[in-house]
Design an enzyme around this catalytic site. Structure first.
Site, PDB file in Angstrom:
ATOM      1  N   HIS A 182     -56.266 -24.768   1.830  1.00  0.00           N
ATOM      2  CA  HIS A 182     -57.267 -25.752   2.280  1.00  0.00           C
ATOM      3  C   HIS A 182     -57.918 -26.437   1.071  1.00  0.00           C
ATOM      4  CE1 HIS A 182     -57.707 -23.015   6.022  1.00  0.00           C
ATOM      5  NE2 HIS A 182     -57.078 -24.111   6.408  1.00  0.00           N
ATOM      6  N   LYS A 225     -59.498 -20.846  19.726  1.00  0.00           N
ATOM      7  CA  LYS A 225     -58.640 -19.831  19.093  1.00  0.00           C
ATOM      8  C   LYS A 225     -59.135 -18.400  19.281  1.00  0.00           C
ATOM      9  CE  LYS A 225     -56.142 -22.208  15.438  1.00  0.00           C
ATOM     10  NZ  LYS A 225     -56.018 -22.412  13.987  1.00  0.00           N
ATOM     11  N   ARG A 235     -47.557 -27.708   5.991  1.00  0.00           N
ATOM     12  CA  ARG A 235     -46.981 -26.732   5.069  1.00  0.00           C
ATOM     13  C   ARG A 235     -45.469 -26.665   5.184  1.00  0.00           C
ATOM     14  NH1 ARG A 235     -50.824 -22.295   7.563  1.00  0.00           N
ATOM     15  NH2 ARG A 235     -49.959 -23.456   9.304  1.00  0.00           N
ATOM     16  N   SER A 279     -54.887 -18.974   7.458  1.00  0.00           N
ATOM     17  CA  SER A 279     -56.101 -18.164   7.645  1.00  0.00           C
ATOM     18  C   SER A 279     -55.764 -16.916   8.450  1.00  0.00           C
ATOM     19  CB  SER A 279     -57.167 -18.977   8.378  1.00  0.00           C
ATOM     20  OG  SER A 279     -57.541 -20.087   7.603  1.00  0.00           O
TER      21      SER A 279
HETATM   22  O1  PNS Z   1     -57.352 -25.600  11.781  1.00  0.00           O
HETATM   23  P1  PNS Z   1     -56.863 -25.950  13.157  1.00  0.00           P
HETATM   24  O2  PNS Z   1     -57.290 -24.874  14.138  1.00  0.00           O
HETATM   25  O3  PNS Z   1     -55.383 -26.187  13.209  1.00  0.00           O
HETATM   26  O4  PNS Z   1     -57.611 -27.310  13.580  1.00  0.00           O
HETATM   27  C1  PNS Z   1     -57.448 -27.871  14.866  1.00  0.00           C
HETATM   28  C2  PNS Z   1     -58.421 -29.044  15.084  1.00  0.00           C
HETATM   29  C3  PNS Z   1     -59.845 -28.599  14.857  1.00  0.00           C
HETATM   30  C4  PNS Z   1     -58.095 -30.163  14.121  1.00  0.00           C
HETATM   31  C5  PNS Z   1     -58.233 -29.561  16.547  1.00  0.00           C
HETATM   32  O5  PNS Z   1     -58.271 -28.478  17.407  1.00  0.00           O
HETATM   33  C6  PNS Z   1     -59.276 -30.587  16.968  1.00  0.00           C
HETATM   34  O6  PNS Z   1     -59.336 -31.675  16.438  1.00  0.00           O
HETATM   35  N1  PNS Z   1     -60.120 -30.206  17.939  1.00  0.00           N
HETATM   36  C7  PNS Z   1     -61.175 -31.045  18.443  1.00  0.00           C
HETATM   37  C8  PNS Z   1     -60.936 -31.441  19.896  1.00  0.00           C
HETATM   38  C9  PNS Z   1     -60.074 -32.680  19.980  1.00  0.00           C
HETATM   39  O7  PNS Z   1     -60.389 -33.719  19.473  1.00  0.00           O
HETATM   40  N2  PNS Z   1     -58.938 -32.539  20.687  1.00  0.00           N
HETATM   41  C10 PNS Z   1     -57.984 -33.631  20.870  1.00  0.00           C
HETATM   42  C11 PNS Z   1     -57.045 -33.762  19.692  1.00  0.00           C
HETATM   43  S1  PNS Z   1     -55.456 -33.326  20.179  1.00  0.00           S
END
Ligand code: PNS
Length: 173
Positions: free
Chosen positions: A19, A43, A93, A131
């Site tokens: 990150h 999650k 990645r 993570s």
């Molecule tokens: O680190 P992660 O868990 O892969 O991040 C995921 C994240 C936070 C980027 C994604 O879950 C997100 O943007 N959530 C907010 C809700 C949202 O906007 N959902 C629609 C996008 S598909």
């Protein structure tokens, strides 16, 4: 070139060197980068609170003058609009990451056609770091020192009891 603010969203439970590597790369190409911790992730129960994750991120990104940290809830596109951001930064990645990332990017584009998703690759040495793996390996006593920033290592030590983080020798006496 117009001024570009980008959002780097994620769960960051905990932030890793992968990150941090991406923050460094993002800080070089965007005028402003906002690392945004999702507050109510689907999650499951996180190891670190949102505030702890935001504090760790603020500490490790402090050397980059144009990087700030925030938390958000709800749709990413709404948060991006509130912040005046025109780009979303995500790390890829491996090819296997791309399928999910592509879906999210397309959904976000559907929700806000003005918001561009930019993918960047972390340094090769972090391509296997996640993570989830960091937490799992640390809880079993594995050495992850070179994979997370020192500030994160410290917090992991306070979260995970030493007796769990110590591997058993397995030797019978
Ligand atoms: O680190 P992660 O868990 O892969 O991040 C995921 C994240 C936070 C980027 C994604 O879950 C997100 O943007 N959530 C907010 C809700 C949202 O906007 N959902 C629609 C996008 S598909």
């Amino acid at each position: 070139m117009p001024h570009v603010t980008a959002i780097y969203p994620g769960t960051f439970d905990p932030p890793t060197n992968g990150h941090l590597d991406l923050c460094m790369r993002g800080s070089r190409i965007f005028d402003r980068l906002i690392v945004a911790v999702l507050r109510n992730s689907s999650k499951g129960v996180p190891l670190f609170t949102t505030q702890e994750r935001a504090e760790m991120l603020a500490e490790i990104t402090q050397p980059f003058g144009n990087v700030s940290v925030a938390t958000f809830d709800g749709l990413l596109v709404d948060f991006a609009r509130q912040q005046g951001a025109t780009a979303v930064l995500r790390g890829i990645r491996a090819v296997s990451d791309y399928e999910y990332e592509f879906q999210m990017a397309m959904m976000n584009r559907k929700l806000d056609p003005q918001l561009e998703t930019v993918f960047m690759q972390p340094a090769e040495k972090y391509t296997y770091v996640s993570s989830r793996l960091i937490k799992g390996v640390f809880q079993l006593g594995g050495d992850i020192n070179s994979l997370v920033p020192p500030a994160v290592m410290e917090r992991l030590r306070t979260k995970v009891p030493a007796n769990i983080a110590q591997p058993e020798t397995g030797a019978s006496t």
